[in-house]
Design a protein around this motif. Structure first.
Motif, PDB file in Angstrom:
ATOM      1  N   LEU A   1      -9.894 -50.614  39.459  1.00  0.00           N
ATOM      2  CA  LEU A   1     -10.566 -51.488  40.420  1.00  0.00           C
ATOM      3  C   LEU A   1     -10.361 -52.963  40.055  1.00  0.00           C
ATOM      4  CD1 LEU A   1     -12.463 -51.751  42.870  1.00  0.00           C
ATOM      5  CD2 LEU A   1     -14.361 -51.687  41.257  1.00  0.00           C
ATOM      6  N   VAL A   2     -10.495 -53.284  38.778  1.00  0.00           N
ATOM      7  CA  VAL A   2     -10.295 -54.658  38.326  1.00  0.00           C
ATOM      8  C   VAL A   2      -8.849 -55.089  38.562  1.00  0.00           C
ATOM      9  CG1 VAL A   2     -10.230 -56.134  36.267  1.00  0.00           C
ATOM     10  CG2 VAL A   2     -12.183 -54.639  36.674  1.00  0.00           C
ATOM     11  N   ALA A   3      -7.900 -54.204  38.276  1.00  0.00           N
ATOM     12  CA  ALA A   3      -6.485 -54.528  38.483  1.00  0.00           C
ATOM     13  C   ALA A   3      -6.192 -54.743  39.970  1.00  0.00           C
ATOM     14  CB  ALA A   3      -5.608 -53.423  37.929  1.00  0.00           C
ATOM     15  N   MET A   4      -6.748 -53.906  40.832  1.00  0.00           N
ATOM     16  CA  MET A   4      -6.520 -54.072  42.272  1.00  0.00           C
ATOM     17  C   MET A   4      -7.119 -55.374  42.779  1.00  0.00           C
ATOM     18  SD  MET A   4      -6.802 -50.205  43.892  1.00  0.00           S
ATOM     19  CE  MET A   4      -8.476 -50.494  44.320  1.00  0.00           C
ATOM     20  N   CYS A   5      -8.290 -55.751  42.280  1.00  0.00           N
ATOM     21  CA  CYS A   5      -8.906 -57.013  42.690  1.00  0.00           C
ATOM     22  C   CYS A   5      -8.070 -58.198  42.235  1.00  0.00           C
ATOM     23  CB  CYS A   5     -10.320 -57.124  42.133  1.00  0.00           C
ATOM     24  SG  CYS A   5     -11.480 -56.007  42.926  1.00  0.00           S
ATOM     25  N   ALA A   6      -7.500 -58.130  41.039  1.00  0.00           N
ATOM     26  CA  ALA A   6      -6.657 -59.211  40.539  1.00  0.00           C
ATOM     27  C   ALA A   6      -5.388 -59.336  41.374  1.00  0.00           C
ATOM     28  CB  ALA A   6      -6.311 -58.975  39.075  1.00  0.00           C
ATOM     29  N   ILE A   7      -4.790 -58.214  41.735  1.00  0.00           N
ATOM     30  CA  ILE A   7      -3.588 -58.242  42.569  1.00  0.00           C
ATOM     31  C   ILE A   7      -3.909 -58.806  43.943  1.00  0.00           C
ATOM     32  CG2 ILE A   7      -1.920 -56.764  43.762  1.00  0.00           C
ATOM     33  CD1 ILE A   7      -2.018 -54.946  41.271  1.00  0.00           C
ATOM     34  N   LEU A   8      -5.026 -58.408  44.531  1.00  0.00           N
ATOM     35  CA  LEU A   8      -5.421 -58.911  45.839  1.00  0.00           C
ATOM     36  C   LEU A   8      -5.690 -60.406  45.796  1.00  0.00           C
ATOM     37  CD1 LEU A   8      -6.126 -58.291  48.777  1.00  0.00           C
ATOM     38  CD2 LEU A   8      -8.449 -57.803  48.023  1.00  0.00           C
ATOM     39  N   GLU A   9      -6.369 -60.882  44.758  1.00  0.00           N
ATOM     40  CA  GLU A   9      -6.649 -62.303  44.626  1.00  0.00           C
ATOM     41  C   GLU A   9      -5.355 -63.102  44.478  1.00  0.00           C
ATOM     42  OE1 GLU A   9      -9.174 -65.389  41.807  1.00  0.00           O
ATOM     43  OE2 GLU A   9      -9.282 -63.234  41.452  1.00  0.00           O
ATOM     44  N   ASP A  10      -4.414 -62.597  43.692  1.00  0.00           N
ATOM     45  CA  ASP A  10      -3.129 -63.265  43.515  1.00  0.00           C
ATOM     46  C   ASP A  10      -2.380 -63.320  44.846  1.00  0.00           C
ATOM     47  OD1 ASP A  10      -1.035 -64.467  41.910  1.00  0.00           O
ATOM     48  OD2 ASP A  10       0.066 -62.594  42.262  1.00  0.00           O
ATOM     49  N   SER A  11      -2.455 -62.251  45.620  1.00  0.00           N
ATOM     50  CA  SER A  11      -1.792 -62.209  46.918  1.00  0.00           C
ATOM     51  C   SER A  11      -2.389 -63.237  47.879  1.00  0.00           C
ATOM     52  CB  SER A  11      -1.906 -60.810  47.513  1.00  0.00           C
ATOM     53  OG  SER A  11      -1.385 -60.769  48.809  1.00  0.00           O
ATOM     54  N   VAL A  12      -3.710 -63.357  47.873  1.00  0.00           N
ATOM     55  CA  VAL A  12      -4.380 -64.327  48.749  1.00  0.00           C
ATOM     56  C   VAL A  12      -4.000 -65.750  48.346  1.00  0.00           C
ATOM     57  CG1 VAL A  12      -6.639 -65.291  49.356  1.00  0.00           C
ATOM     58  CG2 VAL A  12      -6.285 -62.833  49.394  1.00  0.00           C
ATOM     59  N   ILE A  13      -3.965 -66.020  47.040  1.00  0.00           N
ATOM     60  CA  ILE A  13      -3.613 -67.351  46.569  1.00  0.00           C
ATOM     61  C   ILE A  13      -2.181 -67.698  46.957  1.00  0.00           C
ATOM     62  CG2 ILE A  13      -3.177 -68.713  44.474  1.00  0.00           C
ATOM     63  CD1 ILE A  13      -5.608 -67.285  43.247  1.00  0.00           C
ATOM     64  N   SER A  14      -1.246 -66.772  46.767  1.00  0.00           N
ATOM     65  CA  SER A  14       0.145 -67.055  47.114  1.00  0.00           C
ATOM     66  C   SER A  14       0.315 -67.178  48.630  1.00  0.00           C
ATOM     67  CB  SER A  14       1.072 -65.986  46.552  1.00  0.00           C
ATOM     68  OG  SER A  14       0.823 -64.744  47.138  1.00  0.00           O
ATOM     69  N   HIS A  15      -0.464 -66.413  49.403  1.00  0.00           N
ATOM     70  CA  HIS A  15      -0.399 -66.521  50.864  1.00  0.00           C
ATOM     71  C   HIS A  15      -0.859 -67.904  51.319  1.00  0.00           C
ATOM     72  CE1 HIS A  15      -0.652 -65.356  55.057  1.00  0.00           C
ATOM     73  NE2 HIS A  15      -1.889 -65.822  55.093  1.00  0.00           N
ATOM     74  N   ARG A  16      -1.971 -68.392  50.728  1.00  0.00           N
ATOM     75  CA  ARG A  16      -2.463 -69.719  51.082  1.00  0.00           C
ATOM     76  C   ARG A  16      -1.457 -70.804  50.710  1.00  0.00           C
ATOM     77  NH1 ARG A  16      -8.817 -69.792  49.309  1.00  0.00           N
ATOM     78  NH2 ARG A  16      -9.559 -68.434  50.966  1.00  0.00           N
ATOM     79  N   ALA A  17      -0.848 -70.684  49.526  1.00  0.00           N
ATOM     80  CA  ALA A  17       0.127 -71.673  49.080  1.00  0.00           C
ATOM     81  C   ALA A  17       1.343 -71.668  49.997  1.00  0.00           C
ATOM     82  CB  ALA A  17       0.550 -71.401  47.644  1.00  0.00           C
ATOM     83  N   HIS A  18       1.791 -70.495  50.405  1.00  0.00           N
ATOM     84  CA  HIS A  18       2.938 -70.399  51.301  1.00  0.00           C
ATOM     85  C   HIS A  18       2.609 -70.986  52.667  1.00  0.00           C
ATOM     86  CE1 HIS A  18       6.681 -68.893  52.899  1.00  0.00           C
ATOM     87  NE2 HIS A  18       6.022 -68.279  53.871  1.00  0.00           N
ATOM     88  N   ARG A  19       1.399 -70.716  53.158  1.00  0.00           N
ATOM     89  CA  ARG A  19       0.999 -71.241  54.463  1.00  0.00           C
ATOM     90  C   ARG A  19       0.914 -72.764  54.433  1.00  0.00           C
ATOM     91  NH1 ARG A  19      -4.480 -69.126  56.485  1.00  0.00           N
ATOM     92  NH2 ARG A  19      -5.210 -70.708  55.044  1.00  0.00           N
ATOM     93  N   GLN A  20       0.376 -73.324  53.349  1.00  0.00           N
ATOM     94  CA  GLN A  20       0.287 -74.771  53.234  1.00  0.00           C
ATOM     95  C   GLN A  20       1.677 -75.385  53.100  1.00  0.00           C
ATOM     96  OE1 GLN A  20      -2.334 -75.491  49.963  1.00  0.00           O
ATOM     97  NE2 GLN A  20      -4.172 -75.026  51.137  1.00  0.00           N
TER      98      GLN A  20
END
Length: 55
Positions: A20-39
């Motif tokens: 669960l912790v690993a999945m949350c970390a992967i999801l958070e990293d994905s959201v951060i990279s998505h925001r950076a790409h969108r910006q």
């Protein structure tokens, strides 16, 4: 025998929590990279409140 069963269930719970912790970390990293790409695509560092689905 009962102690072995308790230890095995505790091990399974520990593995489930680690996953669960690993999945949350992967999801958070994905959201951060998505925001950076969108910006990067918009050239803006400000996000529009109406378009920010992850806040």
């Amino acid at each position: 025998m009962k102690m072995l069963r308790i230890i095995s269930y505790a091990g399974l719970v520990a593995v489930a929590i680690m996953l669960l912790v690993a999945m949350c970390a992967i999801l958070e990293d994905s959201v951060i990279s998505h925001r950076a790409h969108r910006q990067e695509l918009t050239g803006s560092t400000l996000s529009s409140p109406g378009l920010d689905h992850f806040s």
